[in-house]
Design an enzyme around this catalytic site. Sequence first.
Site: not given
Ligand code: BES
Ligand code: ZN
Length: 932
Positions: A308, A342-343, A346
């Site tokens: 996150m 990825h993070e 963001h």
């Molecule tokens: N913003 C998301 C985290 C998230 C996911 C919050 C679902 C609430 C609900 C984070 O940036 C994200 O996308 N995380 C991915 C991993 C990413 C490397 C693809 C995840 O959690 O799968």
């Molecule tokens: Zn994400």
Amino acid sequence: MKWFLLFVAALGLGLATADSSADSIETTYNYYRLPTSLRPQKYHLRILTLLENPEDLRFSGSVKILIEALENTKNVTLHSKNLTIDESQITLRQIGGEGKKENCVSSTAVNPSHDFYILNTCQELLAGNTYELYMPFAADLNRQLEGYYRSSYKDPVANLTKWISVTQFEPASARLAFPCFDEPDFKAPFVVTLGYHKKYTAISNMPEKETKPHETLADYIWCEFQESVPMSTYLVAYSVNDFSHKPSTLPNSALFRTWARPNAIDQCDYAAQFGPKVLQYYEQFFGIKFPLPKIDQIAVPDFSAGAMENWGLVTYREIALLYSAAHSSLADKQRVASVVAHELAHQWFGNLVTMKWWTDLWLNEGFATYVASLGVENINPEWRSMEQESLSNLLTIFRRDALESSHPISRPIQMVSEISESFDQISYQKGSTVLRMMHLFLGEESFRSGLQAYLQKFSYKNAEQDNLWESLTQAAHKYRSLPKSYDIKSIMDSWTLQTGYPVINVTRDYAARTAKLNQERYLLNTQVARAYRGGCWWVPLSYTTQAVQDFNNTAPKAWMECGKNGESLPKTIQDLPGPDQWVIFNTQLSTLYKVNYDAQNWKLLIETLTNGDFERIHVINRAQLIDDALYLAWTGEQDYEIAMRLIEYLQREREYLPWKSAFENLKRVGRIVRQTPDFEFFKRYMKKLILPIYEHLNGINDTFSAIPQQDQVLLKTMVVNWACQYQVGDCVPQALAYYRNWRAEANPDEKNPVPINVRSTVYCTSIKHGSDSDWEFLWTRYKKSNVAAEKRTILTALGCSREVWLLQRYLELTFDPKEAIRKQDSMWAFQAVAFNEVGFLLAKKYFMDNVDFIYKFYHPLTKDMSRLLSPLSEQVITLSDFNEFKDFVNNSRQSLKGLEQAIQQTLEIMLTNVQWKERNYHQMSRSIQQLL
Ligand code: BES
Ligand code: ZN
């Protein structure tokens, strides 16, 4: 004021929780969005966290919100959920604007369907004035991995369970931790102050400002953090823990620290050096410095998502941040790089510029996904991960978006459950794929300068996709990468507002040297009539020919356009070669569409592939031809015979991408055929296909350190996995030998002779062909392992057994909270059992018999629960099983709440399997038998 006292008295203790149904709903306001009459200007948040008593882990705190009135209003409506609020302590006063006046709260109410907490004010709040609202609150640190929650780990030295606290707010759980305006476009600065026992450390979005002793609690301190930049509530984060950290040392970078439980601190080095590198790359790519003075990344033992992007304090699952050279495979390492990238992407796309509403979630997730692959490619070009990720995203979306039950990238959102469902392959992989398409048709200069302009313009603000289209159109016209008569919005709306993607039919006129192109939506369900496959996509057309073979040029030579009413217009391409030369459309798969050619063109392509000249076709396009041919055969537009003849060339293929494409397709066919009498032929066919590449890669032998090209390591990992599954060459006996050697080690937790990159195959094969004690051995290693990546590998392998009783026991212990598997990992164990042909029926039955229990087990993490469905859908192949599952769904609506989208997909995939079995099974089996 009197009235207020009366109200408090009537409530007895003066305590109310947002979910207590005793409170009356005094308002008629029942819209799912907050009213827009008020805007928060600043939050002061004070939280005291109690971690000493494991029986009583909780927090209490207060929030002071400065609020600007934009319109007159008689109430303050904000979000609060599962918080105990001491109403007698609430204060409200006017602090800015005309004539300073006292104000107060006359009564409160809740609207549980939208998590609203409504404070009716004594005096009307007047437009232009500023107010200060003070609210105290308290709650337990919950176990649900949302809001402000508890996590724990075992300290092996003291042999104690240690507790920590951490937040997870996206998308709508800040309201579980403090009352707030919990929507992404209510941005405000935050001043966070955390109280805790001095033996802990506290971290939050911003660096620490000052620390002082707690007024009353001995050994407790208050730590105040610097005021943040304006940000959305879902990005606020804090944690109290006893973790260690590693500072990074990249010069000219923001202060960068990586945190983990003390016993895992050695596993932080990789992320600690990769993180600052990719952050610097983004600063230069976006042309905007990272705006905060520091950034922390922390590995949290219990974590629902993968990671996150909280601003300045990024949280991860251990497997997504920690890397151990002794236990993590190359794929594990690349995964860490990709998640960190990825993070950190963001921090710009999402944090600095945020979507106005969750409808445009893809602006966050699609961008982070795409930009992350640029970041990783820049830092580790030798991985060739850009190609891999692009193809992998395309393959995912070709399948997912060929379902009628798919949805557009940009979709209306009303309920919190719909927001959660939007974190799906469409937002991530399709979002990323259409951004790549734009990047490739616009070129570097326009794409980058358009993005930079957009980020500059909307910094610290919110945006919608139309804002992005505008910036990109301006840049495209400035750099002449798009005809003046075109605009990005018209093109891109066809990709983001419309479900699905097209198949383009190319019919060549060999005498006239032209080709006629038309498009329609590509659907897996062949019962959908042609009339319902309409739609029109603006498609940039790139192509090359056998003589020219220019696969590097991905710029469009022409466009498929749409008419005024969105109807598709056929297109004719001129100046093509004669009947002895093929053409290939969509160089490097720059755009999301399938291509079907006329028979002659397919024939020419198969000739080139099989006569040894196949390397003249770009490696991504080889993967494309395999995927297209097998899909078109699946849906009946192509003969299986032709498709199978095409993939015969794989016996000479030595590159990763075409194999990946082939295996993805053959896996799906295999999961059906292995339940039929003709599996024998399929097995023989697979052996014939795989043996040459298996031998070329030196089988399962540990030659990894001698492989110069990193993607060949991944290829070997993948090929070995298939080879052992289909008992190719010496794979199974060698795997069993490796496992025996491991079992013979005096200290198997310290010393493991199995090559890291084939461990998943070696473990799975040994459990599959092994004894009960082989299973126990591995389970013991699971419990003793200190590395998340290793744990995951083991968890998946334990599902490979063919012993019904072991599998049944494994299913039951997976969902037993007293056992060693954390809730966050339970779906991997379930999936492993369910994807196993013996375990499938057990898992399906377990799911159907226990769906109420499973729902409660995961609640409120419905997304995690939905992951149990995919192995079930892939293996149902008869109409009666499909109907049984459909009836089950209809009878279990309550326990499948929030999984509606996943259920629709599951049913549709089952249906397409049934269709395949009825229509294609014999045809495919026959064409395989001819090739044996
Ligand atoms: N913003 C998301 C985290 C998230 C996911 C919050 C679902 C609430 C609900 C984070 O940036 C994200 O996308 N995380 C991915 C991993 C990413 C490397 C693809 C995840 O959690 O799968
Ligand atoms: Zn994400």
